[in-house]
Design a protein around this motif. Structure first.
Motif, PDB file in Angstrom:
ATOM      1  N   SER A 198       0.831  -1.217   0.000  1.00 54.03           N
ATOM      2  CA  SER A 198       0.000   0.000   0.000  1.00 54.03           C
ATOM      3  C   SER A 198       0.858   1.256   0.000  1.00 54.03           C
ATOM      4  CB  SER A 198      -0.927   0.004   1.219  1.00 54.03           C
ATOM      5  OG  SER A 198      -1.860  -1.048   1.150  1.00 54.03           O
ATOM      6  N   ALA A 199       1.963   1.225   0.768  1.00 54.67           N
ATOM      7  CA  ALA A 199       2.841   2.392   0.858  1.00 54.67           C
ATOM      8  C   ALA A 199       3.457   2.715  -0.495  1.00 54.67           C
ATOM      9  CB  ALA A 199       3.927   2.139   1.898  1.00 54.67           C
ATOM     10  N   CYS A 200       3.967   1.697  -1.166  1.00 52.47           N
ATOM     11  CA  CYS A 200       4.610   1.916  -2.469  1.00 52.47           C
ATOM     12  C   CYS A 200       3.586   2.345  -3.515  1.00 52.47           C
ATOM     13  CB  CYS A 200       5.341   0.653  -2.910  1.00 52.47           C
ATOM     14  SG  CYS A 200       6.685   0.188  -1.786  1.00 52.47           S
ATOM     15  N   ARG A 201       2.389   1.748  -3.458  1.00 46.74           N
ATOM     16  CA  ARG A 201       1.320   2.148  -4.371  1.00 46.74           C
ATOM     17  C   ARG A 201       0.969   3.622  -4.172  1.00 46.74           C
ATOM     18  NH1 ARG A 201      -2.371  -1.271  -2.878  1.00 46.74           N
ATOM     19  NH2 ARG A 201      -3.421   0.144  -1.443  1.00 46.74           N
ATOM     20  N   GLU A 202       0.872   4.037  -2.917  1.00 51.33           N
ATOM     21  CA  GLU A 202       0.478   5.420  -2.647  1.00 51.33           C
ATOM     22  C   GLU A 202       1.549   6.407  -3.087  1.00 51.33           C
ATOM     23  OE1 GLU A 202      -0.996   8.218   1.090  1.00 51.33           O
ATOM     24  OE2 GLU A 202      -1.096   6.033   1.266  1.00 51.33           O
ATOM     25  N   LEU A 203       2.818   6.071  -2.853  1.00 51.30           N
ATOM     26  CA  LEU A 203       3.894   6.981  -3.256  1.00 51.30           C
ATOM     27  C   LEU A 203       3.930   7.134  -4.774  1.00 51.30           C
ATOM     28  CD1 LEU A 203       6.323   8.756  -2.836  1.00 51.30           C
ATOM     29  CD2 LEU A 203       7.741   6.711  -2.550  1.00 51.30           C
ATOM     30  N   LEU A 215       7.206  -4.229  -5.474  1.00 52.00           N
ATOM     31  CA  LEU A 215       6.928  -4.279  -6.908  1.00 52.00           C
ATOM     32  C   LEU A 215       5.421  -4.317  -7.163  1.00 52.00           C
ATOM     33  CD1 LEU A 215       7.774  -4.574  -9.865  1.00 52.00           C
ATOM     34  CD2 LEU A 215       8.021  -7.046  -9.476  1.00 52.00           C
ATOM     35  N   LYS A 216       4.707  -5.069  -6.349  1.00 53.27           N
ATOM     36  CA  LYS A 216       3.256  -5.148  -6.493  1.00 53.27           C
ATOM     37  C   LYS A 216       2.615  -3.775  -6.315  1.00 53.27           C
ATOM     38  CE  LYS A 216      -0.820  -7.472  -4.567  1.00 53.27           C
ATOM     39  NZ  LYS A 216      -1.318  -8.356  -3.471  1.00 53.27           N
ATOM     40  N   GLY A 217       3.060  -3.024  -5.315  1.00 58.51           N
ATOM     41  CA  GLY A 217       2.523  -1.683  -5.095  1.00 58.51           C
ATOM     42  C   GLY A 217       2.811  -0.750  -6.257  1.00 58.51           C
ATOM     43  N   TYR A 218       4.019  -0.838  -6.811  1.00 59.17           N
ATOM     44  CA  TYR A 218       4.400  -0.031  -7.983  1.00 59.17           C
ATOM     45  C   TYR A 218       3.468  -0.324  -9.148  1.00 59.17           C
ATOM     46  CZ  TYR A 218       7.312   1.105 -12.107  1.00 59.17           C
ATOM     47  OH  TYR A 218       7.791   1.566 -13.310  1.00 59.17           O
ATOM     48  N   ARG A 219       3.228  -1.600  -9.416  1.00 57.97           N
ATOM     49  CA  ARG A 219       2.369  -1.987 -10.529  1.00 57.97           C
ATOM     50  C   ARG A 219       0.938  -1.508 -10.311  1.00 57.97           C
ATOM     51  NH1 ARG A 219       4.814  -5.808 -13.817  1.00 57.97           N
ATOM     52  NH2 ARG A 219       6.484  -7.069 -12.899  1.00 57.97           N
ATOM     53  N   GLU A 220       0.428  -1.694  -9.097  1.00 58.73           N
ATOM     54  CA  GLU A 220      -0.964  -1.331  -8.810  1.00 58.73           C
ATOM     55  C   GLU A 220      -1.217   0.158  -9.003  1.00 58.73           C
ATOM     56  OE1 GLU A 220      -1.911  -2.771  -4.932  1.00 58.73           O
ATOM     57  OE2 GLU A 220      -2.101  -4.870  -5.584  1.00 58.73           O
ATOM     58  N   ALA A 221      -0.211   0.996  -8.711  1.00 58.42           N
ATOM     59  CA  ALA A 221      -0.383   2.438  -8.883  1.00 58.42           C
ATOM     60  C   ALA A 221      -0.670   2.777 -10.341  1.00 58.42           C
ATOM     61  CB  ALA A 221       0.865   3.170  -8.393  1.00 58.42           C
ATOM     62  N   PHE A 222       0.045   2.142 -11.255  1.00 59.14           N
ATOM     63  CA  PHE A 222      -0.181   2.395 -12.688  1.00 59.14           C
ATOM     64  C   PHE A 222      -1.541   1.870 -13.137  1.00 59.14           C
ATOM     65  CE2 PHE A 222       4.371   3.018 -12.595  1.00 59.14           C
ATOM     66  CZ  PHE A 222       4.581   4.002 -13.554  1.00 59.14           C
ATOM     67  N   ILE A 223      -1.872   0.671 -12.664  1.00 61.62           N
ATOM     68  CA  ILE A 223      -3.142   0.068 -13.060  1.00 61.62           C
ATOM     69  C   ILE A 223      -4.313   0.919 -12.588  1.00 61.62           C
ATOM     70  CG2 ILE A 223      -4.648  -1.935 -12.700  1.00 61.62           C
ATOM     71  CD1 ILE A 223      -2.050  -3.628 -12.537  1.00 61.62           C
TER      72      ILE A 223
END
Length: 340
Positions: free
Chosen positions: A175-180, A208-216
């Motif tokens: 969640s943290a990586c997705r939000e950033l 990596l999962k958070g990074y991908r989810e942000a784009f999606i």
């Protein structure tokens, strides 16, 4: 005889044997009275406890352990391949563990393991040196996790484990990586490169999962050519930075502070200006980044709290209390000059 012991031996020198001799009972009887376990008459138990109270006798951890079938040790297991950048994380976790364990009269036994060698952990468990274990890092196909499960040893894993039998705690890295990354996208930054460490570490997969989810979530396609894993500091990391700069990314996101520091040094060496030529951010913050110029956008995690909570959960587990299968802790995002 009671008064002889009181006169001749201070409470901190007294042993279970001394108590047993003074009262004319066996050591086993004294142990049962102390532990509250085993068959013993109420009158005998009261006699032993009264004597202990009168003489201010405090059983040693070893004596208590023998009485209660406990070692009063917990294992703290860290990877043998840790780097200098990893050390602050493990140190702060250890501080948190010690803050929780010490008041409960538990000591900490440190073991080191690698991806293919868990012999130190095996010795600690086989020789009955610990009552429970905290794993400081989890791996894909983790030997330590499988071993502890097979041994029936209470343990808590710091990280993510797919096996639902494993009690685990972690910061919410996904969640943290997705939000950033989402915040960067909202700022109009679309071409975002990612440089990560070992793909064998489960935390790498979560980030990596958070990074991908942000784009999606933003309705954008993930450009796989902008992702570089297993880019340890050195040639592989330098090559990753060169590739991302050739692809004209707007921002380089690093999975941890060590990668970030080395990426910054590489960019400066090549004459690139941050943030005018390329922006940079880190999925993990530590003192290595605090004095950076410009100041670095990063995720902040309270590592000491991870240690404290892991120890608290383990203690409950050891005592047979019900514990949550998975505990996720929070994070803060610090947007600073490196992404302006």
């Amino acid at each position: 005889m009671d008064s002889d012991i009181g006169d001749n031996k201070s409470a901190d020198k007294m042993t279970i044997g001394d108590v047993a001799e003074a009262l004319g009972v066996s050591k086993t009887t004294v142990s049962r009275a102390i532990s509250g376990k085993g068959r013993i008459g109420n009158a005998t138990r009261d006699k032993v406890l009264d004597f202990i109270n009168q003489h201010n006798y405090t059983p040693s951890a070893i004596a208590k352990g023998l009485a209660q079938s406990k070692t009063y040790n917990i294992g703290w297991v860290i990877p043998g391949d840790y780097g200098s950048a990893d050390l602050p994380f493990f140190q702060k976790c250890l501080i948190g563990i010690a803050e929780m364990a010490s008041p409960l009269q538990y000591d900490i036994l440190v073991s080191m393991v690698s991806e293919n060698d868990i012999s130190q952990l095996e010795r600690a468990v086989t020789n009955h040196k610990v009552d429970g274990v905290i794993l400081g890092r989890t791996m894909e196909n983790d030997l330590a996790v499988e071993y502890l499960l097979n041994q029936g040893m209470p343990f808590v894993a710091i990280g993510t484990v797919e096996n639902e039998c494993v009690v685990q705690i972690d910061n919410d890295h996904c969640s943290a990586c997705r939000e950033l990354v989402s915040l960067l996208i909202m700022k109009g930054i679309r071409r975002i490169g990612l440089i990560g460490g070992s793909s064998a570490h489960t935390v790498t997969g979560q980030r990596l999962k958070g990074y991908r989810e942000a784009f999606i979530e933003a309705g954008l396609e993930v450009d796989e050519d902008n992702i570089f894993l297993d880019a340890e500091p050195g040639f592989r990391l330098d090559k990753a930075v060169d590739s991302l700069m050739m692809r004209k990314v707007q921002c380089i996101v690093c999975m941890d502070d060590s990668i970030c520091v080395n990426a910054i040094n590489k960019l400066k060496k090549d004459g690139a200006e941050i943030p005018s030529d390329v922006k940079i951010a880190s999925f993990f913050n530590s003192p290595q980044l605090e004095k950076g110029i410009p100041s670095i956008t990063a995720l902040n995690f309270d590592t000491a709290t991870v240690g404290r909570e892991a120890c608290r959960i383990l203690m409950n587990y050891i005592e047979g209390k019900e514990v949550n299968h998975r505990t996720l802790l929070g994070y803060d995002i610090a947007i600073k000059d490196s992404t302006k």
